[in-house]
Design a protein around this motif. Structure first.
Motif, PDB file in Angstrom:
ATOM      1  N   ASN A 102      -3.076   8.366   4.854  1.00 41.59           N
ATOM      2  CA  ASN A 102      -4.542   8.392   4.901  1.00 41.59           C
ATOM      3  C   ASN A 102      -5.127   7.117   5.474  1.00 41.59           C
ATOM      4  OD1 ASN A 102      -4.761  11.008   3.850  1.00 41.59           O
ATOM      5  ND2 ASN A 102      -4.742  10.292   1.735  1.00 41.59           N
TER       6      ASN A 102
ATOM      7  N   SER B  10      -4.768  15.080  -0.092  1.00 40.37           N
ATOM      8  CA  SER B  10      -4.330  14.675  -1.431  1.00 40.37           C
ATOM      9  C   SER B  10      -2.961  15.291  -1.671  1.00 40.37           C
ATOM     10  CB  SER B  10      -5.317  15.161  -2.497  1.00 40.37           C
ATOM     11  OG  SER B  10      -5.270  16.582  -2.596  1.00 40.37           O
TER      12      SER B  10
ATOM     13  N   ARG C 177      -7.237   9.008  -0.900  1.00 39.63           N
ATOM     14  CA  ARG C 177      -8.024   9.739   0.093  1.00 39.63           C
ATOM     15  C   ARG C 177      -9.212   8.931   0.574  1.00 39.63           C
ATOM     16  NH1 ARG C 177      -9.459  15.832  -0.605  1.00 39.63           N
ATOM     17  NH2 ARG C 177     -10.195  15.236   1.448  1.00 39.63           N
TER      18      ARG C 177
END
Length: 781
Positions: free
Chosen positions: A370, A428, A490
């Motif tokens: 991420n 996620s 995230r």
């Protein structure tokens, strides 16, 4: 050393009345001193409550004092537990006088700060648990004291020879015997009468502490050094769970400054087990320990489903580390076709080849998935801006003033955002796993050269409408945790509140006069009031601990062990288990495998608890053949006591099974009242057996039900697969031939099935009965 021994049934131990009176007098003095200590803590609390508050600094000081007082009151609250349970008398030498210490749950001193009772964890109390006839550690006498509701009910003395070999044994020493007594033999036990009394008490549905009856080999483990990994192999009834919990209490007492800051974690196999042990540490004066299952450590994942053992075993396999890593890599890919991005009056084109090159560069960047997504988006937007800004400038466009502003507009364009989600989605752990299970193509890509086609089909399941509807399992939680490490948070890391953030509010407080714990509490309070961001942990962030205690470790899968390794802050762990009781499909199967996965930072230590205090000799002898068939290289522990009742094997038929089970259960609950009886059966039949028992007029329950009385009920029905670590006065095992088939086809005997049967057979402290309609396994014939 001379112990009270058991000479024959029917004799009754008569403790000396003068010794009981002596200890009763001392108990009154100690209780009065304890109440004085409580009064001082209450006075400190009440004084802080009514103090004049002139500003924030006063509020912080009040909170610190209040917190200290409340913590002290909590430590001094022992409830109905005896204040002390033992006394050690040191031999008198020519140069000094004899001294003695009472050993109890907490330290108590008088107004002159003279020690009346020493904490069982203090070094001075060590000989109470360690002294033997060979090594008296300077003691002349060890006394075990029984107290109930502030009344001394019994005294048991053990005498040690002095350096000249002389023994000061009173002439009127009386010995005793009970029906449920010690096994004949030479085992040296500390306070055998007291130990038997403790073991003979009926089960309550909650585990109690063993602080009054800790034996020498157990004490050595409890007091082992903090650093590194300590492996404890212990068979049924050896007290390994109790030892692990007492070790947590001892380490907190000995290394309080470090471990209160870093934290102590105790991990159990399931919620039922955690409910069973949750009272032990508070009874020892320690309430700041975190109790959890492995899946409970994975935040925002609610375990709501069960799955087949085959599937759970596959998800726990170490190959899934690579499967998850490849699953993330398959979500990092360039565009298949060129992308047209409308921007004002212009059309920008992102070439597929350009996107693929940028993706490959992003894969080589440091950081998690991420984090690198943002870098990829910036690179592509900047590259397009540099390519197209000259055209905007030549057209004297007023839409953008420089290439940086153009790059920012590109990043906000819906088409660009959509393309970035396809190339490198922000994910996620739950999203990754949900997508993976719901798409066989993704599973095949992630499992290439790792999983068979049958295994891919086993993992595949229908997609849910939303993540909130997904029914995750224990095994899923470990995979989600693995994915989170690769994916990362995230969102951007939250701002952290430093301890110094509130220092400006501490002006006027002389923190140096307080203990380190109080200074730390003051800084924490000041930080709480300081103006700073205080967002919750992202699901990919987690707490680490200064020491981790793991019980029933033999049943943890490699993926679950990796979850624990990530919570390990210092490399200090106590790992407790019994490879003879490894019953799960994903079990790591050996101590070597567990150590390899935990990656010790220093040479690990391995010890064995060889004596079974809880499980009677009759039961261990009966279960011996089952253990040998399942795990030939393991020997059962040595029993120290007999229950006075041999295991019973009762045959039944399908027509008479309900009546036979009802009669057996009724007889056992009556004979063992007010003790607890458990019926153990394969998990798939728990509900059926509950209904059969109720149809016979018995109040049987499934302790997993939230509205039930749990393990405190008189009669419970439990899956044999989930009975590890539990104990009951009586056990009824139903259809052992079904239990030994666990992990195989019906009628086939498996090693895991035999180990599960061994666990079931060794749960009782008094009575064991077996009821069967089918054929018995060969190990029970």
């Amino acid at each position: 050393m001379v112990n009270p021994r058991f000479l024959g049934a029917g004799k009754v131990e008569m403790a000396h009345e003068r010794e009981i009176a002596e200890e009763q007098t001392f108990l009154h003095v100690a209780l009065a001193a304890l109440e004085k200590m409580r009064d001082e803590a209450r006075s400190l609390r009440d004084g802080a409550r009514v103090a004049n508050m002139r500003g924030f600094a006063d509020l912080v000081e009040r909170d610190v004092i209040m917190g200290t007082a409340l913590q002290r009151l909590e430590q001094l609250a022992i409830g109905d537990q005896p204040l002390f349970f033992g006394r050690i008398d040191y031999a008198q030498h020519e140069t000094d006088a004899a001294s003695n210490y009472h050993v109890g749950r907490i330290a108590v001193s008088d107004e002159e700060l003279n020690a009346l009772v020493v904490d069982w964890r203090a070094p001075v109390a060590e000989p109470f648990y360690r002294a033997t006839g060979v090594e008296s550690l300077g003691l002349s006498r060890r006394r075990h004291i029984s107290i109930r509701e502030h009344v001394v009910t019994g005294v048991e003395d053990e005498y040690f020879a002095d350096e000249n070999g002389e023994l000061a044994l009173p002439d009127d020493e009386v010995r005793s015997a009970t029906e449920e007594g010690l096994v004949d033999g030479g085992l040296a036990l500390g306070g055998p009468g007291t130990l038997l009394a403790a073991l003979g008490r009926v089960r309550t549905g909650r585990m109690g502490d063993i602080v009054a009856t800790i034996q020498g080999e157990q004490d050595q483990i409890i007091r082992a050094p903090l650093g590194g990994i300590l492996l404890v192999q212990g068979g049924p009834g050896t007290g390994k769970t109790a030892v692990a919990l007492h070790r947590a209490a001892y380490l907190l007492f000995t290394h309080r400054l470090t471990l209160e800051r870093q934290g102590v974690l105790v991990v159990g196999p399931n919620p039922l087990f955690l409910n069973y042990i949750e009272n032990v540490l508070p009874s020892l004066g320690e309430s700041g320990v975190t109790l959890s299952t492995v899946s409970g450590l994975v935040t925002n994942v609610e375990v709501r489903a069960y799955e087949s053992e085959e599937l759970a075993g596959l998800k726990g396999d170490e190959r899934m580390v690579k499967v998850i890593a490849q699953a993330v890599r398959t979500r990092e890919r360039g565009l298949r076709e060129d992308l047209r991005i409308p921007l004002g009056r212009a059309i920008l084109v992102l070439k597929a080849s350009t996107s693929s090159e940028a993706v490959e560069r992003a894969k080589r960047r440091p950081g998690n998935h991420n984090q690198r997504r943002s870098a990829l988006g910036r690179e592509l937007a900047n590259r397009l801006a540099q390519e197209y800004y000259p055209r905007f400038a030549r057209g004297e466009s007023e839409e953008v003033s420089d290439s940086a502003e153009l790059a920012e507009r590109i990043r906000r364009a819906p088409e660009f955002k959509s393309a970035l989600r396809r190339m490198w989605p922000r994910l996620s752990g739950q999203e990754l796993l949900h997508d993976l299970y719901g798409a066989p193509a993704l599973l095949r890509a992630a499992g290439r050269h790792l999983l068979s086609e049958d295994e891919i089909l086993l993992l595949t399941r229908s997609r849910s409408e939303s993540l909130s509807e997904v029914r995750w399992t224990d095994a899923d939680a470990a995979l989600i945790d693995e994915a989170r490490i690769i994916l990362g948070p995230r969102r951007r890391p939250r701002p952290t509140v430093k301890a110094s953030a509130g220092n400006e509010f501490l002006n006027g407080i002389e923190l140096d006069v307080y203990s380190p714990e109080v200074r730390k509490a003051a800084l924490r309070e000041a930080s709480h009031y300081a103006t700073a961001a205080n967002e919750a942990l992202d699901e990919a962030e987690f707490l680490t601990y200064g020491h981790i205690v793991v019980d029933e470790a033999q049943d943890l899968s490699p993926m679950q062990l990796r979850v624990l390794k990530r919570r390990d802050l210092t490399g200090s762990m106590t790992i407790v288990g019994d490879m003879g009781q490894a019953t799960t499909a994903g079990s790591s199967a050996s101590w070597d495998t567990i150590l390899r996965l935990l990656e010790p930072r220093r040479e690990p230590r391995q010890v064995t608890l060889s004596v079974s205090y809880r499980t009677p000799e009759e039961v261990l002898d009966f279960a011996r053949a089952t253990l040998k068939a399942a795990t030939p290289d393991l020997d059962p522990p040595q029993a120290v006591r007999r229950a006075g009742a041999s295991p019973r094997v009762l045959a039944s038929t399908s027509e008479s099974f309900a009546n036979d089970l009802g009669a057996l259960a009724r007889g056992e609950t009556t004979a063992l009242a007010p003790g607890r009886v458990a019926v153990l059966v394969t998990s798939s039949r728990v509900e059926e057996i509950v209904m059969v028992l109720r149809s016979q007029g018995l109040d049987a329950i499934d302790p997993r039900e939230s509205e039930s009385r749990g393990l405190g009920a008189d009669l419970v029905v439990i899956g044999a697969e989930g009975s590890n670590g539990l104990e009951f006065d009586g056990i009824i095992v139903i259809e052992p031939h079904e239990i030994v088939s666990r992990g195989g086809v019906p009628g086939e005997i498996t090693a895991r099935g035999l180990r599960t049967l061994y666990v079931a057979l060794t749960r009782p402290t008094r009575h064991l009965a077996i009821l069967h309609c089918g054929d018995l396994p060969p190990t029970l014939i």
